[in-house]
Design an enzyme around this catalytic site. Structure first.
Site, PDB file in Angstrom:
ATOM      1  N   TYR A  64      48.746  48.304  42.051  1.00  0.00           N
ATOM      2  CA  TYR A  64      48.852  48.290  43.500  1.00  0.00           C
ATOM      3  C   TYR A  64      50.216  48.706  44.055  1.00  0.00           C
ATOM      4  O   TYR A  64      50.351  48.889  45.260  1.00  0.00           O
ATOM      5  CB  TYR A  64      48.444  46.915  44.035  1.00  0.00           C
ATOM      6  CG  TYR A  64      46.973  46.661  43.818  1.00  0.00           C
ATOM      7  CD1 TYR A  64      46.030  47.215  44.670  1.00  0.00           C
ATOM      8  CD2 TYR A  64      46.517  45.924  42.728  1.00  0.00           C
ATOM      9  CE1 TYR A  64      44.676  47.025  44.467  1.00  0.00           C
ATOM     10  CE2 TYR A  64      45.169  45.726  42.504  1.00  0.00           C
ATOM     11  CZ  TYR A  64      44.243  46.282  43.377  1.00  0.00           C
ATOM     12  OH  TYR A  64      42.894  46.100  43.148  1.00  0.00           O
ATOM     13  N   SER A  97      44.554  41.752  39.150  1.00  0.00           N
ATOM     14  CA  SER A  97      44.167  41.563  37.752  1.00  0.00           C
ATOM     15  C   SER A  97      45.057  42.383  36.834  1.00  0.00           C
ATOM     16  O   SER A  97      45.346  41.979  35.705  1.00  0.00           O
ATOM     17  CB  SER A  97      42.695  41.949  37.550  1.00  0.00           C
ATOM     18  OG  SER A  97      42.469  43.282  37.989  1.00  0.00           O
ATOM     19  N   GLU A  98      45.502  43.545  37.327  1.00  0.00           N
ATOM     20  CA  GLU A  98      46.452  44.390  36.599  1.00  0.00           C
ATOM     21  C   GLU A  98      47.572  44.756  37.569  1.00  0.00           C
ATOM     22  O   GLU A  98      47.383  45.600  38.456  1.00  0.00           O
ATOM     23  CB  GLU A  98      45.757  45.644  36.064  1.00  0.00           C
ATOM     24  CG  GLU A  98      44.689  45.345  35.028  1.00  0.00           C
ATOM     25  CD  GLU A  98      44.028  46.613  34.513  1.00  0.00           C
ATOM     26  OE1 GLU A  98      44.445  47.092  33.442  1.00  0.00           O
ATOM     27  OE2 GLU A  98      43.123  47.117  35.193  1.00  0.00           O
ATOM     28  N   THR A 121      41.629  54.994  45.431  1.00  0.00           N
ATOM     29  CA  THR A 121      42.561  55.459  46.460  1.00  0.00           C
ATOM     30  C   THR A 121      41.858  55.605  47.802  1.00  0.00           C
ATOM     31  O   THR A 121      42.402  55.225  48.853  1.00  0.00           O
ATOM     32  CB  THR A 121      43.192  56.795  46.039  1.00  0.00           C
ATOM     33  OG1 THR A 121      43.935  56.597  44.830  1.00  0.00           O
ATOM     34  CG2 THR A 121      44.117  57.336  47.113  1.00  0.00           C
ATOM     35  N   PHE A 165      41.897  34.263  45.651  1.00  0.00           N
ATOM     36  CA  PHE A 165      40.866  34.595  46.634  1.00  0.00           C
ATOM     37  C   PHE A 165      40.191  35.897  46.258  1.00  0.00           C
ATOM     38  O   PHE A 165      40.668  36.636  45.436  1.00  0.00           O
ATOM     39  CB  PHE A 165      41.469  34.686  48.040  1.00  0.00           C
ATOM     40  CG  PHE A 165      42.681  35.562  48.160  1.00  0.00           C
ATOM     41  CD1 PHE A 165      42.550  36.929  48.389  1.00  0.00           C
ATOM     42  CD2 PHE A 165      43.953  35.025  48.067  1.00  0.00           C
ATOM     43  CE1 PHE A 165      43.670  37.733  48.509  1.00  0.00           C
ATOM     44  CE2 PHE A 165      45.079  35.826  48.207  1.00  0.00           C
ATOM     45  CZ  PHE A 165      44.933  37.179  48.418  1.00  0.00           C
TER      46      PHE A 165
END
Length: 409
Positions: free
Chosen positions: A123, A118-119, A95, A409
């Site tokens: 986000y 990735s998970e 955070t 990226f």
């Protein structure tokens, strides 16, 4: 112990990168991959979290320009290389890095931040919405046939060495990026990314191969792919693994797909990361035998609501007030009046009552035109406060082509 955030120093890059590699499984990349990422890493935009002399967190950003509806390229921070040491989870380190990073992005005047996750569940709480998706397929080419358009037979195909054809292929990519939202304009050095071919990632397949499509001596398309020989008691059952394909028109595109379907000794074509509206879907004889799958790809956050909404164009005239909630970046919270059409747009703060209410996450999901405001409203994530406002705004936000991120990226 207290954690301190610092800007990455070039001399600390190896330590920083070692934490990143360990966080993503601990398998070292090939020397070519590591060299590329070392060259592309913008240390001045990268954050390290330190506990005393131990690096316990990483976060970086690339300076991108992202294509948006209407063909403009908008400055965007390409958030990347985010990790926290497994020994230091649930201490607020992620955070704090996201807070620092978004403050920096705002200070640089970039209206957007984008990432691949990735998970995906991580986000959303920082205001990122899923703005584009990708299509994957596993096509049974022994059963599925293609119906190609007129002109396909006039396209000449030939094998070309990957490196020798690279400059022309990159020129074709540059030519295409403004026609579809969500594609980054590659900065110098990024043209090396699609050429990476580490043997460890081939899964037993061949080195990268390239076929180019030509018409009247001019290159009009290309495909890069691997082949993997396999067989059983019944005979050959090899596969083709498509990496990249691009073409300037339907005939050149169909010629390349017909080639991929017909490579000798193969019966399966593996397709990864293609646009949701990729034309090959409308040429096949049996879509069921293509085993389509969809996954999220580009997560997008509006760092500056007014600048972001004013940077793209709209499919139909729109004049609506958006009541935006943004707890993580409170400077975005409040009412914003968007007026625009296919020629341009302006988005400014207003004291007028909101026509639609939503969070910045939903606004990010709809920004590139791949997710409709109406669909989000159907999920209860957008509220219509003025009758009729939703239908008009949802149509205006749409894109003629599905947004697509052609590489990570």
């Amino acid at each position: 112990m207290d954690t301190e955030l610092k800007v990455l120093r070039r001399e600390d890059l190896d330590t920083w990168y070692a934490l990143l590699v360990r966080a993503f499984g601990g398998v070292d990349e090939s020397p070519d991959e590591r060299e590329l990422w070392d060259d592309l890493t913008e240390c001045e935009r990268s954050i390290t979290a330190w506990e005393a002399d131990q690096c316990v967190g990483t976060a970086g950003a690339f300076s991108f320009r992202l294509s948006v509806p209407g063909g403009a390229f908008v400055p965007a921070a390409g958030v990347t290389m985010v990790s926290v040491a497994a020994t230091h989870r649930r201490r607020g380190i992620l955070t704090s890095m996201m807070r620092r990073q978004l403050d920096d992005v705002r200070a640089l005047g970039e209206p957007l931040a984008v990432l691949t996750a990735s998970e995906p569940e991580i986000y959303g709480r920082f205001g990122y919405g899923i703005a584009s998706r990708q299509l994957t397929a596993e096509i049974d080419t022994s059963r599925v046939k293609l119906a190609v358009p007129a002109g396909t037979d006039s396209v000449r195909l030939r094998y070309a060495p990957v490196q020798e054809a690279a400059e022309q292929c990159e020129a074709l990519y540059v030519r295409s990026i403004g026609s579809r939202p969500g594609m980054p304009a590659r900065m110098p050095g990024w043209e090396r990314l699609p050429l990476l071919d580490p043997p460890a990632e081939r899964g037993g397949a061949s080195p990268l191969q390239c076929v180019v499509a030509e018409r009247d001596g001019e290159m009009v398309g290309y495909a890069r792919f691997h082949t993997k020989p396999e067989s059983d008691e019944a005979g050959p059952k090899g596969s083709v693994r498509l990496r990249h394909i691009d073409a300037v028109d339907p005939a050149a595109n169909a010629a390349l797909w017909r080639f991929l379907f017909g490579i000798d000794l193969t019966s399966t074509l593996h397709v990864r990361n293609r646009p949701m509206d990729d034309p090959w879907q409308y040429l096949v004889s049996d879509l069921r035998r293509c085993r389509l799958q969809v996954r999220d790809v580009l997560h997008l956050r509006l760092v500056d609501v007014g600048a972001a909404l004013g940077a793209r164009t709209y499919r139909a005239p729109v004049d609506a007030v958006f009541g935006v909630e943004d707890a993580f970046c409170p400077w975005n919270s409040g009412n914003w009046r968007l007026t625009g059409d296919a020629a341009g747009a302006v988005c400014v703060r207003t004291d007028d009552p909101a026509d639609l209410a939503l969070s910045v996450r939903e606004l990010g999901a709809a920004y590139l035109g791949g997710t409709s405001l109406s669909a989000l409203a159907g999920a209860g994530l957008v509220r219509e406060l003025r009758p009729g406002a939703l239908a008009g705004a949802s149509h205006a936000f749409g894109s003629e082509k599905a947004p697509w991120l052609p590489h990570g990226f």
